[in-house]
Design a protein around this motif. Structure first.
Motif, PDB file in Angstrom:
ATOM      1  N   VAL A  48       0.006   3.634   3.255  1.00 42.14           N
ATOM      2  CA  VAL A  48      -1.038   2.612   3.164  1.00 42.14           C
ATOM      3  C   VAL A  48      -1.607   2.574   1.752  1.00 42.14           C
ATOM      4  O   VAL A  48      -1.799   1.497   1.159  1.00 42.14           O
ATOM      5  CB  VAL A  48      -2.145   2.865   4.200  1.00 42.14           C
ATOM      6  N   LEU A  49      -1.881   3.742   1.181  1.00 41.50           N
ATOM      7  CA  LEU A  49      -2.399   3.800  -0.186  1.00 41.50           C
ATOM      8  C   LEU A  49      -1.377   3.248  -1.184  1.00 41.50           C
ATOM      9  O   LEU A  49      -1.750   2.613  -2.182  1.00 41.50           O
ATOM     10  CB  LEU A  49      -2.774   5.238  -0.537  1.00 41.50           C
ATOM     11  N   ALA A  50      -0.104   3.469  -0.912  1.00 41.00           N
ATOM     12  CA  ALA A  50       0.938   2.938  -1.798  1.00 41.00           C
ATOM     13  C   ALA A  50       0.971   1.414  -1.756  1.00 41.00           C
ATOM     14  O   ALA A  50       1.120   0.755  -2.799  1.00 41.00           O
ATOM     15  CB  ALA A  50       2.297   3.518  -1.399  1.00 41.00           C
ATOM     16  N   VAL A  51       0.836   0.839  -0.560  1.00 39.32           N
ATOM     17  CA  VAL A  51       0.790  -0.622  -0.459  1.00 39.32           C
ATOM     18  C   VAL A  51      -0.424  -1.160  -1.202  1.00 39.32           C
ATOM     19  O   VAL A  51      -0.376  -2.219  -1.833  1.00 39.32           O
ATOM     20  CB  VAL A  51       0.769  -1.073   1.013  1.00 39.32           C
ATOM     21  N   GLY A  52      -1.522  -0.417  -1.154  1.00 42.47           N
ATOM     22  CA  GLY A  52      -2.735  -0.829  -1.846  1.00 42.47           C
ATOM     23  C   GLY A  52      -2.563  -0.993  -3.348  1.00 42.47           C
ATOM     24  O   GLY A  52      -3.339  -1.716  -3.988  1.00 42.47           O
ATOM     25  N   GLN A  53      -1.557  -0.361  -3.908  1.00 43.22           N
ATOM     26  CA  GLN A  53      -1.284  -0.533  -5.339  1.00 43.22           C
ATOM     27  C   GLN A  53      -0.679  -1.903  -5.639  1.00 43.22           C
ATOM     28  O   GLN A  53      -0.683  -2.347  -6.785  1.00 43.22           O
ATOM     29  CB  GLN A  53      -0.330   0.578  -5.821  1.00 43.22           C
ATOM     30  N   HIS A  54      -0.176  -2.577  -4.610  1.00 40.28           N
ATOM     31  CA  HIS A  54       0.417  -3.903  -4.780  1.00 40.28           C
ATOM     32  C   HIS A  54      -0.474  -5.006  -4.196  1.00 40.28           C
ATOM     33  O   HIS A  54      -0.216  -6.181  -4.455  1.00 40.28           O
ATOM     34  CB  HIS A  54       1.785  -3.952  -4.085  1.00 40.28           C
ATOM     35  N   ASP A  55      -1.462  -4.628  -3.414  1.00 44.52           N
ATOM     36  CA  ASP A  55      -2.305  -5.594  -2.705  1.00 44.52           C
ATOM     37  C   ASP A  55      -3.738  -5.062  -2.703  1.00 44.52           C
ATOM     38  O   ASP A  55      -4.074  -4.145  -1.956  1.00 44.52           O
ATOM     39  CB  ASP A  55      -1.791  -5.754  -1.268  1.00 44.52           C
ATOM     40  N   ALA A  56      -4.588  -5.669  -3.525  1.00 48.89           N
ATOM     41  CA  ALA A  56      -5.953  -5.165  -3.714  1.00 48.89           C
ATOM     42  C   ALA A  56      -6.800  -5.261  -2.451  1.00 48.89           C
ATOM     43  O   ALA A  56      -7.804  -4.546  -2.320  1.00 48.89           O
ATOM     44  CB  ALA A  56      -6.639  -5.928  -4.847  1.00 48.89           C
ATOM     45  N   ASP A  57      -6.422  -6.132  -1.503  1.00 44.32           N
ATOM     46  CA  ASP A  57      -7.213  -6.308  -0.279  1.00 44.32           C
ATOM     47  C   ASP A  57      -6.731  -5.429   0.871  1.00 44.32           C
ATOM     48  O   ASP A  57      -7.366  -5.398   1.923  1.00 44.32           O
ATOM     49  CB  ASP A  57      -7.161  -7.777   0.172  1.00 44.32           C
ATOM     50  N   TYR A  58      -5.621  -4.718   0.684  1.00 46.83           N
ATOM     51  CA  TYR A  58      -4.981  -4.051   1.823  1.00 46.83           C
ATOM     52  C   TYR A  58      -5.758  -2.842   2.323  1.00 46.83           C
ATOM     53  O   TYR A  58      -5.936  -2.653   3.524  1.00 46.83           O
ATOM     54  CB  TYR A  58      -3.557  -3.639   1.435  1.00 46.83           C
ATOM     55  N   VAL A  59      -6.224  -2.010   1.426  1.00 42.11           N
ATOM     56  CA  VAL A  59      -6.938  -0.792   1.830  1.00 42.11           C
ATOM     57  C   VAL A  59      -8.423  -1.127   1.930  1.00 42.11           C
ATOM     58  O   VAL A  59      -9.126  -1.216   0.931  1.00 42.11           O
ATOM     59  CB  VAL A  59      -6.703   0.366   0.845  1.00 42.11           C
ATOM     60  N   ASP A  60      -8.875  -1.317   3.149  1.00 47.22           N
ATOM     61  CA  ASP A  60     -10.268  -1.700   3.375  1.00 47.22           C
ATOM     62  C   ASP A  60     -11.194  -0.491   3.290  1.00 47.22           C
ATOM     63  O   ASP A  60     -12.319  -0.602   2.814  1.00 47.22           O
ATOM     64  CB  ASP A  60     -10.391  -2.354   4.749  1.00 47.22           C
ATOM     65  N   THR A  61     -10.709   0.651   3.759  1.00 49.53           N
ATOM     66  CA  THR A  61     -11.494   1.890   3.786  1.00 49.53           C
ATOM     67  C   THR A  61     -10.573   3.062   3.500  1.00 49.53           C
ATOM     68  O   THR A  61      -9.447   3.097   3.999  1.00 49.53           O
ATOM     69  CB  THR A  61     -12.137   2.091   5.171  1.00 49.53           C
ATOM     70  N   TYR A  62     -11.060   3.997   2.707  1.00 48.86           N
ATOM     71  CA  TYR A  62     -10.362   5.275   2.557  1.00 48.86           C
ATOM     72  C   TYR A  62     -11.368   6.355   2.203  1.00 48.86           C
ATOM     73  O   TYR A  62     -12.125   6.224   1.249  1.00 48.86           O
ATOM     74  CB  TYR A  62      -9.279   5.227   1.480  1.00 48.86           C
ATOM     75  N   TYR A  63     -11.391   7.409   3.015  1.00 48.64           N
ATOM     76  CA  TYR A  63     -12.272   8.542   2.717  1.00 48.64           C
ATOM     77  C   TYR A  63     -11.542   9.870   2.941  1.00 48.64           C
ATOM     78  O   TYR A  63     -12.154  10.894   3.219  1.00 48.64           O
ATOM     79  CB  TYR A  63     -13.559   8.479   3.560  1.00 48.64           C
ATOM     80  N   GLY A  64     -10.212   9.829   2.787  1.00 51.32           N
ATOM     81  CA  GLY A  64      -9.421  11.047   2.912  1.00 51.32           C
ATOM     82  C   GLY A  64      -9.389  11.826   1.615  1.00 51.32           C
ATOM     83  O   GLY A  64     -10.212  11.607   0.713  1.00 51.32           O
ATOM     84  N   PRO A  65      -8.442  12.740   1.472  1.00 53.71           N
ATOM     85  CA  PRO A  65      -8.351  13.558   0.255  1.00 53.71           C
ATOM     86  C   PRO A  65      -8.233  12.701  -1.004  1.00 53.71           C
ATOM     87  O   PRO A  65      -7.326  11.865  -1.098  1.00 53.71           O
ATOM     88  CB  PRO A  65      -7.076  14.384   0.492  1.00 53.71           C
ATOM     89  N   PRO A  66      -9.108  12.880  -1.977  1.00 52.02           N
ATOM     90  CA  PRO A  66      -9.070  12.040  -3.193  1.00 52.02           C
ATOM     91  C   PRO A  66      -7.745  12.136  -3.935  1.00 52.02           C
ATOM     92  O   PRO A  66      -7.305  11.157  -4.540  1.00 52.02           O
ATOM     93  CB  PRO A  66     -10.235  12.589  -4.026  1.00 52.02           C
ATOM     94  N   GLU A  67      -7.110  13.305  -3.881  1.00 45.72           N
ATOM     95  CA  GLU A  67      -5.872  13.471  -4.642  1.00 45.72           C
ATOM     96  C   GLU A  67      -4.748  12.595  -4.107  1.00 45.72           C
ATOM     97  O   GLU A  67      -3.834  12.229  -4.848  1.00 45.72           O
ATOM     98  CB  GLU A  67      -5.439  14.939  -4.648  1.00 45.72           C
ATOM     99  N   TRP A  68      -4.808  12.209  -2.830  1.00 51.06           N
ATOM    100  CA  TRP A  68      -3.779  11.313  -2.302  1.00 51.06           C
ATOM    101  C   TRP A  68      -3.891   9.936  -2.955  1.00 51.06           C
ATOM    102  O   TRP A  68      -2.874   9.294  -3.245  1.00 51.06           O
ATOM    103  CB  TRP A  68      -3.902  11.185  -0.781  1.00 51.06           C
ATOM    104  N   LYS A  69      -5.102   9.476  -3.155  1.00 52.60           N
ATOM    105  CA  LYS A  69      -5.298   8.190  -3.816  1.00 52.60           C
ATOM    106  C   LYS A  69      -4.851   8.252  -5.274  1.00 52.60           C
ATOM    107  O   LYS A  69      -4.212   7.325  -5.781  1.00 52.60           O
ATOM    108  CB  LYS A  69      -6.769   7.782  -3.733  1.00 52.60           C
ATOM    109  N   VAL A  70      -5.158   9.365  -5.944  1.00 47.99           N
ATOM    110  CA  VAL A  70      -4.731   9.544  -7.335  1.00 47.99           C
ATOM    111  C   VAL A  70      -3.209   9.536  -7.419  1.00 47.99           C
ATOM    112  O   VAL A  70      -2.621   8.903  -8.304  1.00 47.99           O
ATOM    113  CB  VAL A  70      -5.311  10.846  -7.913  1.00 47.99           C
TER     114      VAL A  70
END
Length: 412
Positions: A48-70
């Motif tokens: 899901v976070l990977a798709v968010g790199q191509h679609d700014a609206d895709y990830v509505d909420t994320y509060y998991g491990p910060p390093e996964w987003k990085v």
């Protein structure tokens, strides 16, 4: 409809069942072949976070491990790789064991992740250039297709409104002129919304055990394609934004307070975090993929929650006795306005028809706005805003009305 029942049941059970030891605690020898579900869930979040790199609206909420987003930002996986990885992950979801089948939420967890991954792959295909019709898209993303209604479906309601609304000329103009007496003055917005939010929360608490530290902040913003938005931030906290581009009518106070706050999005997300993400350690609920079947439940429960919090005439009574005076409006008009607004609300599916025609290329922006004015009682300014919503969120519109009807049917 089986998937609808599963999804609704998952959402409702999630807020009502205590945490328990799930099948992820079974010994490896007892587990069917496939990856452990917690591993599936972790890979799902990262996809899901990977798709968010191509679609700014895709990830509505994320509060998991910060390093996964990085990591997602650093890797920026190509769309083709995301799709291949998601397809592989679906095939690695294990069969249900006998112990799994004894826990309804574990059963639903398998179905939920499989369906969310199917929708993720559909969104990836769209980002890669795939063209879908309105109904094909809604089926692929939300596991649902809204019914098709001809213009005649809305005519009886329009005829009744024509008898009730004063004046001459186009019906939408008469409605817009009538509504002006119900605009909340800008300098009273905060106090009106504060009273509405407090009442929605008071009515929610007897039925739902909320996390003791839950809270949210309200901001007033402009230049948005939506009227209100809940940005869930984790830790039982939300940021709720209210768009003030256009006048805000008195009925929107309860609508937004319930839908975005209590017992709507804020409560839904806080309970998912408390009962599933923290209570069971199911990390998949630390992320919310907007264009997915979860949105059908999120929007459907948020809209139905308005009726749950204010059954029957209780809403009109509260508005007349509390919100109208707070806004400085004429309380004698409350019942009449509520009757007209109830009729207008029955035109909700007209918005789906406008979006279907617009996104299928049958109508351009101007003709879509005109269609909304004629059949959905949408003023020209709001119709233009609505087409901008269609540009961004496309078939997402079905989640508000079809989602509400499905949740209502399930609950009642």
């Amino acid at each position: 409809m089986k998937r609808w029942r599963l999804a609704c049941l998952a959402a409702l059970l999630a807020v009502g069942m205590p945490s328990a030891q799930g099948a992820d605690h079974l010994q490896a020898s007892q587990r069917p072949r496939g990856l452990p579900m917690n591993t599936i869930a972790e890979h799902y979040v990262k996809l899901v976070l990977a798709v968010g790199q191509h679609d700014a609206d895709y990830v509505d909420t994320y509060y998991g491990p910060p390093e996964w987003k990085v990591d997602a930002e650093r890797q920026k996986r190509p769309l083709a790789q995301i799709d291949a990885d998601a397809e592989r992950l679906v095939g690695q979801i294990p069969d249900l064991s006998a112990a799994d089948r004894r826990d309804p939420l574990v059963v639903l967890r398998h179905e939920y992740l499989r369906r969310q991954l199917d929708a993720l792959r559909a969104r990836v295909r769209m980002l890669g250039g795939a063209k879908l019709t309105f109904d094909e898209e809604s089926q692929a993303l939300y596991d649902a297709a809204a019914p098709v209604h001809p213009e005649s479906f809305f005519q009886a309601t329009l005829d009744e409104l024509a008898q009730l609304l004063p004046g001459n000329g186009p019906l939408v103009d008469r409605f817009d002129a009538y509504r002006q007496q119900f605009v909340i003055p800008h300098d009273r917005l905060t106090r009106v919304f504060d009273r509405a939010i407090a009442e929605c929360r008071r009515r929610t608490i007897p039925h739902v055990r909320l996390p003791p530290t839950e809270t949210f902040t309200v901001e007033y913003v402009t230049n948005k394609p939506w009227s209100g938005y809940n940005w869930y931030q984790g830790g039982y906290r939300s940021l709720i934004q209210v768009n003030t581009d256009l006048p805000i009518y008195i009925d929107r106070a309860i609508d937004l307070a319930c839908h975005e706050g209590y017992p709507g999005h804020h409560v839904y997300n806080a309970l998912l975090e408390q009962r599933l993400e923290r209570g069971r350690g199911w990390v998949e609920f630390s992320v919310y993929a907007l264009f997915s079947p979860q949105s059908l439940i999120a929007e459907g429960t948020a809209n139905y929650g308005i009726e749950v919090a204010f059954p029957g005439d209780e809403r009109t009574t509260f508005e007349r006795e509390v919100l109208y005076p707070e806004a400085g409006l004429d309380v004698s008009q409350a019942a009449g306005y509520a009757r007209i607004q109830t009729l207008v609300d029955t035109l909700a599916y007209a918005g789906n028809e406008a979006a279907r025609k617009y996104l299928n290329g049958e109508l351009d922006r101007a003709r879509t706005a005109a269609w909304l004015a004629q059949y959905a009682m949408t003023s020209p300014a709001r119709a233009e805003q609505r087409t901008r919503f269609y540009d961004t969120y496309r078939s997402y519109v079905i989640n508000y009305n079809l989602g509400k009807d499905l949740v209502k049917q399930f609950v009642e």
